[in-house]
Design an enzyme around this catalytic site. Sequence first.
Site, PDB file in Angstrom:
ATOM      1  N   HIS A  12       3.046  -4.666  -0.815  1.00 24.24           N
ATOM      2  CA  HIS A  12       2.186  -5.435   0.076  1.00 24.24           C
ATOM      3  C   HIS A  12       1.113  -6.192  -0.704  1.00 24.24           C
ATOM      4  O   HIS A  12       0.553  -7.157  -0.215  1.00 24.24           O
ATOM      5  CB  HIS A  12       1.491  -4.493   1.057  1.00 24.24           C
ATOM      6  CG  HIS A  12       2.398  -3.939   2.088  1.00 24.24           C
ATOM      7  ND1 HIS A  12       3.328  -2.972   1.823  1.00 24.24           N
ATOM      8  CD2 HIS A  12       2.522  -4.250   3.398  1.00 24.24           C
ATOM      9  CE1 HIS A  12       3.986  -2.695   2.931  1.00 24.24           C
ATOM     10  NE2 HIS A  12       3.515  -3.451   3.893  1.00 24.24           N
ATOM     11  N   SER A  13       0.838  -5.747  -1.903  1.00 28.31           N
ATOM     12  CA  SER A  13      -0.267  -6.285  -2.689  1.00 28.31           C
ATOM     13  C   SER A  13       0.228  -6.900  -3.993  1.00 28.31           C
ATOM     14  O   SER A  13       0.844  -6.211  -4.810  1.00 28.31           O
ATOM     15  CB  SER A  13      -1.252  -5.150  -2.998  1.00 28.31           C
ATOM     16  OG  SER A  13      -2.172  -5.533  -3.985  1.00 28.31           O
TER      17      SER A  13
END
Length: 130
Positions: A12-13
């Site tokens: 997600h990052s």
Amino acid sequence: MSAHVGIVLVSHSAELAAGLRLLVQQIGSDAVPIATAAGTDDGRIGTSYDLVLTAIKDADRGGGVLVLPDLGSSVLTTRTVLEDHPRPDVVIVDAPFVEGAVAAVVAAASGADLHTVANSAEEARHVRKL
């Protein structure tokens, strides 16, 4: 020697994936292709179908590709990509993100095949820290 298994880190990052990529590149070998698919297309936290698909292509050097998602929608997005573009030489693994990536890259650097690299990543779940 046959081509090394490629590794795709799906997170997600973008920062998390970039940091893990730096770590495993230092532990592994320059011969192991490592790609990231992290964040959304516009740079926010999340996952992107297109980034996953592109990362798989970028990591593919002919030895197969192992895809390691972090959690939640990265798993769902990766599964959707693999359902839409099925390939026997691309597998998703259920492994801890950091420990699984380290184990996968070490195995891939040794020249292991896709099945062995996937097993190494998944077995990292059982390695105790204390």
